[in-house]
Motif scaffolding. Structure first.
Motif, PDB file in Angstrom:
ATOM      1  N   HIS A  47       0.863  -8.203   3.942  1.00 30.48           N
ATOM      2  CA  HIS A  47       1.897  -7.808   2.988  1.00 30.48           C
ATOM      3  C   HIS A  47       1.685  -8.437   1.608  1.00 30.48           C
ATOM      4  O   HIS A  47       1.665  -7.734   0.599  1.00 30.48           O
ATOM      5  N   LEU A  48       1.496  -9.747   1.593  1.00 36.50           N
ATOM      6  CA  LEU A  48       1.389 -10.427   0.293  1.00 36.50           C
ATOM      7  C   LEU A  48       0.159  -9.974  -0.503  1.00 36.50           C
ATOM      8  O   LEU A  48       0.286  -9.592  -1.674  1.00 36.50           O
ATOM      9  N   PRO A  49      -1.045  -9.978   0.092  1.00 31.00           N
ATOM     10  CA  PRO A  49      -2.211  -9.517  -0.691  1.00 31.00           C
ATOM     11  C   PRO A  49      -2.078  -8.076  -1.165  1.00 31.00           C
ATOM     12  O   PRO A  49      -2.464  -7.768  -2.291  1.00 31.00           O
ATOM     13  N   ILE A  50      -1.479  -7.212  -0.321  1.00 30.83           N
ATOM     14  CA  ILE A  50      -1.322  -5.813  -0.740  1.00 30.83           C
ATOM     15  C   ILE A  50      -0.373  -5.732  -1.934  1.00 30.83           C
ATOM     16  O   ILE A  50      -0.641  -5.034  -2.920  1.00 30.83           O
ATOM     17  N   ALA A  51       0.729  -6.483  -1.854  1.00 29.99           N
ATOM     18  CA  ALA A  51       1.703  -6.456  -2.952  1.00 29.99           C
ATOM     19  C   ALA A  51       1.067  -6.944  -4.250  1.00 29.99           C
ATOM     20  O   ALA A  51       1.207  -6.311  -5.304  1.00 29.99           O
ATOM     21  N   ILE A  52       0.341  -8.062  -4.159  1.00 29.36           N
ATOM     22  CA  ILE A  52      -0.285  -8.595  -5.380  1.00 29.36           C
ATOM     23  C   ILE A  52      -1.337  -7.620  -5.902  1.00 29.36           C
ATOM     24  O   ILE A  52      -1.463  -7.409  -7.111  1.00 29.36           O
ATOM     25  N   SER A  53      -2.081  -6.991  -4.986  1.00 28.56           N
ATOM     26  CA  SER A  53      -3.083  -6.004  -5.415  1.00 28.56           C
ATOM     27  C   SER A  53      -2.426  -4.849  -6.155  1.00 28.56           C
ATOM     28  O   SER A  53      -2.962  -4.340  -7.139  1.00 28.56           O
ATOM     29  N   ALA A  54      -1.253  -4.419  -5.668  1.00 28.09           N
ATOM     30  CA  ALA A  54      -0.553  -3.314  -6.332  1.00 28.09           C
ATOM     31  C   ALA A  54      -0.208  -3.712  -7.767  1.00 28.09           C
ATOM     32  O   ALA A  54      -0.473  -2.957  -8.706  1.00 28.09           O
ATOM     33  N   VAL A  79     -10.145   5.315 -15.734  1.00 26.66           N
ATOM     34  CA  VAL A  79      -9.811   4.038 -15.097  1.00 26.66           C
ATOM     35  C   VAL A  79      -8.308   3.958 -14.840  1.00 26.66           C
ATOM     36  O   VAL A  79      -7.865   3.573 -13.745  1.00 26.66           O
ATOM     37  N   ALA A  80      -7.515   4.356 -15.853  1.00 26.35           N
ATOM     38  CA  ALA A  80      -6.060   4.287 -15.710  1.00 26.35           C
ATOM     39  C   ALA A  80      -5.582   5.174 -14.567  1.00 26.35           C
ATOM     40  O   ALA A  80      -4.797   4.746 -13.716  1.00 26.35           O
ATOM     41  N   LEU A  81      -6.087   6.401 -14.542  1.00 33.19           N
ATOM     42  CA  LEU A  81      -5.685   7.331 -13.486  1.00 33.19           C
ATOM     43  C   LEU A  81      -6.031   6.765 -12.106  1.00 33.19           C
ATOM     44  O   LEU A  81      -5.192   6.738 -11.206  1.00 33.19           O
ATOM     45  N   SER A  82      -7.276   6.292 -11.964  1.00 28.92           N
ATOM     46  CA  SER A  82      -7.725   5.805 -10.662  1.00 28.92           C
ATOM     47  C   SER A  82      -6.894   4.610 -10.214  1.00 28.92           C
ATOM     48  O   SER A  82      -6.450   4.550  -9.067  1.00 28.92           O
ATOM     49  N   SER A  83      -6.662   3.661 -11.128  1.00 33.81           N
ATOM     50  CA  SER A  83      -5.882   2.481 -10.757  1.00 33.81           C
ATOM     51  C   SER A  83      -4.456   2.860 -10.400  1.00 33.81           C
ATOM     52  O   SER A  83      -3.868   2.288  -9.481  1.00 33.81           O
ATOM     53  N   ALA A  84      -3.898   3.821 -11.134  1.00 34.15           N
ATOM     54  CA  ALA A  84      -2.517   4.209 -10.853  1.00 34.15           C
ATOM     55  C   ALA A  84      -2.417   4.804  -9.448  1.00 34.15           C
ATOM     56  O   ALA A  84      -1.496   4.477  -8.697  1.00 34.15           O
ATOM     57  N   GLU A  85      -3.369   5.664  -9.110  1.00 29.96           N
ATOM     58  CA  GLU A  85      -3.302   6.294  -7.785  1.00 29.96           C
ATOM     59  C   GLU A  85      -3.449   5.251  -6.681  1.00 29.96           C
ATOM     60  O   GLU A  85      -2.684   5.244  -5.713  1.00 29.96           O
ATOM     61  N   VAL A  86      -4.425   4.372  -6.840  1.00 27.74           N
ATOM     62  CA  VAL A  86      -4.625   3.327  -5.836  1.00 27.74           C
ATOM     63  C   VAL A  86      -3.400   2.412  -5.797  1.00 27.74           C
ATOM     64  O   VAL A  86      -2.914   2.043  -4.722  1.00 27.74           O
ATOM     65  N   GLY A  87      -2.880   2.075  -6.982  1.00 18.31           N
ATOM     66  CA  GLY A  87      -1.699   1.213  -7.064  1.00 18.31           C
ATOM     67  C   GLY A  87      -0.507   1.805  -6.337  1.00 18.31           C
ATOM     68  O   GLY A  87       0.216   1.091  -5.637  1.00 18.31           O
ATOM     69  N   VAL A  88      -0.294   3.117  -6.501  1.00 21.26           N
ATOM     70  CA  VAL A  88       0.831   3.764  -5.827  1.00 21.26           C
ATOM     71  C   VAL A  88       0.676   3.642  -4.309  1.00 21.26           C
ATOM     72  O   VAL A  88       1.635   3.340  -3.589  1.00 21.26           O
ATOM     73  N   VAL A  89      -0.549   3.846  -3.817  1.00 20.11           N
ATOM     74  CA  VAL A  89      -0.785   3.714  -2.378  1.00 20.11           C
ATOM     75  C   VAL A  89      -0.476   2.288  -1.920  1.00 20.11           C
ATOM     76  O   VAL A  89       0.216   2.074  -0.924  1.00 20.11           O
ATOM     77  N   PHE A  90      -0.947   1.306  -2.699  1.00 20.45           N
ATOM     78  CA  PHE A  90      -0.703  -0.092  -2.330  1.00 20.45           C
ATOM     79  C   PHE A  90       0.781  -0.436  -2.411  1.00 20.45           C
ATOM     80  O   PHE A  90       1.300  -1.172  -1.572  1.00 20.45           O
ATOM     81  N   ALA A  91       1.452   0.093  -3.436  1.00 26.06           N
ATOM     82  CA  ALA A  91       2.886  -0.179  -3.560  1.00 26.06           C
ATOM     83  C   ALA A  91       3.619   0.417  -2.371  1.00 26.06           C
ATOM     84  O   ALA A  91       4.547  -0.192  -1.814  1.00 26.06           O
ATOM     85  N   PHE A  92       3.188   1.605  -1.959  1.00 26.85           N
ATOM     86  CA  PHE A  92       3.810   2.220  -0.785  1.00 26.85           C
ATOM     87  C   PHE A  92       3.564   1.365   0.454  1.00 26.85           C
ATOM     88  O   PHE A  92       4.478   1.129   1.245  1.00 26.85           O
ATOM     89  N   LEU A  93       2.336   0.867   0.598  1.00 30.91           N
ATOM     90  CA  LEU A  93       2.020   0.022   1.754  1.00 30.91           C
ATOM     91  C   LEU A  93       2.842  -1.268   1.730  1.00 30.91           C
ATOM     92  O   LEU A  93       3.255  -1.766   2.773  1.00 30.91           O
ATOM     93  N   THR A  94       3.075  -1.794   0.509  1.00 34.95           N
ATOM     94  CA  THR A  94       3.919  -2.981   0.394  1.00 34.95           C
ATOM     95  C   THR A  94       5.295  -2.701   0.970  1.00 34.95           C
ATOM     96  O   THR A  94       5.832  -3.469   1.765  1.00 34.95           O
ATOM     97  N   LEU A  95       5.871  -1.572   0.542  1.00 34.10           N
ATOM     98  CA  LEU A  95       7.203  -1.211   1.024  1.00 34.10           C
ATOM     99  C   LEU A  95       7.179  -0.978   2.531  1.00 34.10           C
ATOM    100  O   LEU A  95       8.076  -1.406   3.256  1.00 34.10           O
TER     101      LEU A  95
END
Lengths: 228, 256, 229
Positions: A47-54, A79-95
């Motif tokens: 949980h913690l590493p995923i949240a920080i990664s997001a 770069v922005a698009l790719s990070s945003a998409e990956v970030g959204v996935v990680f944020a979802f995994l955090t939740l």
């Protein structure tokens, strides 16, 4: 070549970290104080590493948005698009990981007034909106420009959201891990391995996504040449 | 048929060319994403010249004018207006430019006078009221001075937009397809007003895909196709409408 | 000072028809009225102490729903109206800084929204039988919240006017960014409605001020990119 090394390193580290979490790491809290099954607290290592990664992924969106507006180089937009998409996935995994654990520890998937929970949710919503902005513009140049503006505005909203949610409800039941910082303690080793694994996973996914975008462009280029 | 015979001699006389360069475009390119809209445009426009840029849809005409009027920044290359790079001082450059477009840029809720007053303020025009009266007189809308623009016909709005573009008496005038949506009669009125104003002292750049209208006033014409200057007409061709049309059609066909 | 002319032009056009202001006021009235129906007897004078607590808990949030949703109507038209006769392009051709256009729009939007709010508050007081002791304090909260809403909203309104879905996209991307403003404004309003003092809401006021300052500055810097061609 470098990409291949990164991808394989990520795969190895993820496997190692899974092994460590299940067979090596201790329960990260005092078992007596933990609600529910203390074993569930091990999800914290993910949980913690995923949240920080997001958060990190969204910071990359912020920086590349600024860089795009400054240089107008399409590369930054990718770069922005790719990070945003990956970030959204990680944020979802955090939740998701948080909710799974909360069901066990608190007896509810969601506690509406917890500050970290809600900040993560706000973060998730902001970057869903970011992707919606991208979806609503057809011309690539305009899309890059408008989403860069939103990438900046959205990121600046995050710390303020955290502050306002904290003020809105001063209590939190979100656990803070009591880390035993002695060198090479099993807890710290596992946590650091997990951090490394998930940072690399995030980086690999972003780099992979950038590659996809480049391929797409090549495809478009070929289509144009064929039609000429 | 020589259409230039119909033009009054003093008009031709007043378009003094060959003095000094007012707009100079060097190696201008514009790329939208991966779409090359303009490639390596080189163009010098002289003071007092009436240049018409012909071109089919998607040739990059509007983009070229938008770059010259500081709305769009070029991907590479330079545009100098009066010797000043438009990137250096866009606000100063805008004071020298008037644009009449197919959009009128008028606020329909405001009256004719209020519209002109607003733009007068924007352009720091001194003595706005006298200027408004003078311009409304010229475009024949003085009797509608205090009527809302929303009640105007398309032709009247377009005439008012001439007044709007001339409010700060700019030395350069860009005309971007101003005839769109105007019928024959309204277009003729538009032409008459435009030549009746002191517009012939000004450098004018007209953008059009209509050869017949576009050729009648200009003293220089180029054809833009597929993002580059495909052809510059010489004086004899300019006098021959049929020939112009043939050249234009041929170029458009070639650059499809 | 050219932004004042831009704001004046907007307000003059608006007050000629009052179309936007009327719809905004009507909309926020409707929200208040519908909620007062939904709360049923709890909102009437004959209420028990427990029911009153429910109203106290929900009323501030409801008031800000009315404000922000009605404000959204104005925001979404703010730049869409400029597009009708190509006016936005005409404005961009004027020798003014891009930030003047933004500041002009901010002023006209704020005036409209504030007018809507100060007509809504009396209705709210009547329907939910409140007695407001600290009117200046409430107005301060409303003003700070409104400014935050307008600073971000005007920027994003200019952003969405160039997108395919326009008015539909604006609320979707605006509300997540506005969460700090809405949360703080709702809490602060709640405290003031319960006759709390202004010192109890110092934290909320601070967040509102920080939010307003940050986004005002950022908007000055990035606005030009939203209306570029």
């Amino acid at each position: 070549m470098l990409k291949k090394i990164l991808y394989s390193l990520t795969a190895v580290l993820i496997l190692v970290s899974i092994y460590l979490v299940f067979f090596y790491a201790p329960i990260p809290v005092d078992p007596k104080s933990a609600g529910g099954d203390p074993e569930n607290f091990k999800i914290f290592y993910f949980h913690l590493p995923i949240a920080i990664s997001a958060y990190l992924a969204f910071a990359i969106v912020f920086v590349s948005s600024i860089m795009y507006l400054k240089t107008k180089k399409q590369e930054w937009d990718i770069v922005a698009l790719s990070s945003a998409e990956v970030g959204v996935v990680f944020a979802f995994l955090t939740l998701a990981t948080g909710s799974i654990w909360a069901r066990s520890a608190w007896g509810a998937y969601w506690v509406t007034w917890d500050v970290r929970l809600n900040t993560s949710l706000v973060l998730f919503l902001i970057y869903i909106s970011y992707l919606m902005v991208r979806q609503a513009v057809d011309e690539p140049e305009k899309r890059a420009r408008l989403s860069a503006v939103f990438g900046i505005v959205g990121f600046l909203g995050v710390p303020l959201s955290f502050m306002s949610i904290r003020l809105w409800n001063k209590t939190t039941i979100h656990p803070v891990a009591e880390l035993n910082y002695s060198t090479f303690s099993p807890l710290l080793t596992t946590l650091i391995t997990n951090f490394a694994a998930f940072f690399l996973l995030m980086a690999s996914l972003i780099i992979f996504r950038i590659g996809v975008e480049h391929l797409k462009e090549k495809g478009n280029e070929m289509k144009r040449k064929n039609s000429l | 048929m020589n259409i230039r015979e119909n033009i009054k001699p003093e008009q031709v006389y007043l378009t003094r060319t060959g003095e000094s360069t007012i707009i100079s475009i060097n190696n201008l390119s514009k790329i939208f994403g991966t779409n090359v809209v303009l490639k390596n445009i080189n163009l010098e426009i002289k003071k007092g010249e009436f240049l018409t840029i012909f071109g089919p849809n998607g040739a990059g005409k509007t983009t070229l004018v938008k770059i010259m009027s500081t709305l769009v920044s070029p991907t590479s290359g330079k545009v100098l207006i009066d010797g000043v790079d438009i990137k250096e001082n866009p606000v100063g450059i805008r004071k020298k430019i008037g644009v009449i477009s197919h959009d009128t840029y008028l606020y329909t809720e405001l009256t004719a006078a209020e519209n002109l007053r607003f733009f007068g303020k924007m352009y720091d025009v001194l003595d706005t009221e006298a200027r408004i009266d003078e311009l409304l007189e010229r475009v024949g809308l003085k009797y509608r001075k205090n009527d809302r623009v929303g009640t105007f016909s398309r032709g009247m709005k377009q005439r008012l937009s001439i007044a709007r573009a001339l409010i700060h008496d700019p030395p350069i005038l860009f005309l971007d397809e101003p005839y769109t949506g105007l019928d024959q009669h309204a277009s003729a009125t538009f032409d008459r007003i435009l030549s009746g104003t002191n517009a012939h002292d000004k450098t004018r750049v007209l953008i059009s895909h209509d050869i017949e209208r576009g050729i009648s006033f200009c003293n220089r014409a180029i054809i833009l196709a597929n993002g580059h200057i495909a052809y510059e007409m010489n004086d004899t061709e300019l006098g021959d409408l049929l020939k112009c049309k043939t050249i234009y059609d041929k170029l458009v066909e070639e650059n499809k | 000072m050219k932004f004042l002319h831009i704001a004046w032009k907007d307000l003059k056009a608006e007050f000629r028809t009052k179309q936007m202001l009327n719809s905004m006021v009507m909309f926020s009235f409707l929200v208040i009225v519908i909620f007062s129906f939904a709360f049923g007897k709890e909102s009437s004078i004959y209420i028990s102490v427990i029911d009153r607590k429910i109203v106290d808990l929900l009323a501030p949030g409801m008031l800000w729903i009315a404000f922000t949703f009605a404000g959204m109507l104005g925001l979404s038209r703010s730049f869409a109206g400029e597009k009708e006769e190509g006016c936005l392009e005409g404005l961009k051709l004027c020798p003014v800084d891009r930030s003047d256009i933004y500041n002009g729009k901010v002023i006209s939007n704020t005036v409209l929204m504030f007018l809507m709010e100060i007509t809504t508050i009396p209705l709210f007081i009547v329907l939910f039988s409140y007695e407001i002791k600290n009117i200046p304090g409430l107005l301060l909260v409303v003003l700070l919240g409104t400014l935050g809403f307008i600073f971000v909203g005007t920027l994003l309104s200019a952003l969405t006017v160039n997108t395919r879905t326009r008015e539909i996209l604006l609320p979707v991307i605006l509300f997540p960014v506005l969460i700090p403003v809405i949360l703080s404004a709702v809490t602060a309003t709640g405290v003031l409605l319960a006759a709390g003092s202004i010192f109890e809401i110092a934290g909320e006021l601070r967040i509102l001020v920080i939010f307003d300052v940050i986004f005002f500055i950022v908007a000055q810097l990035v606005f030009e990119y939203t209306i570029e061609d």
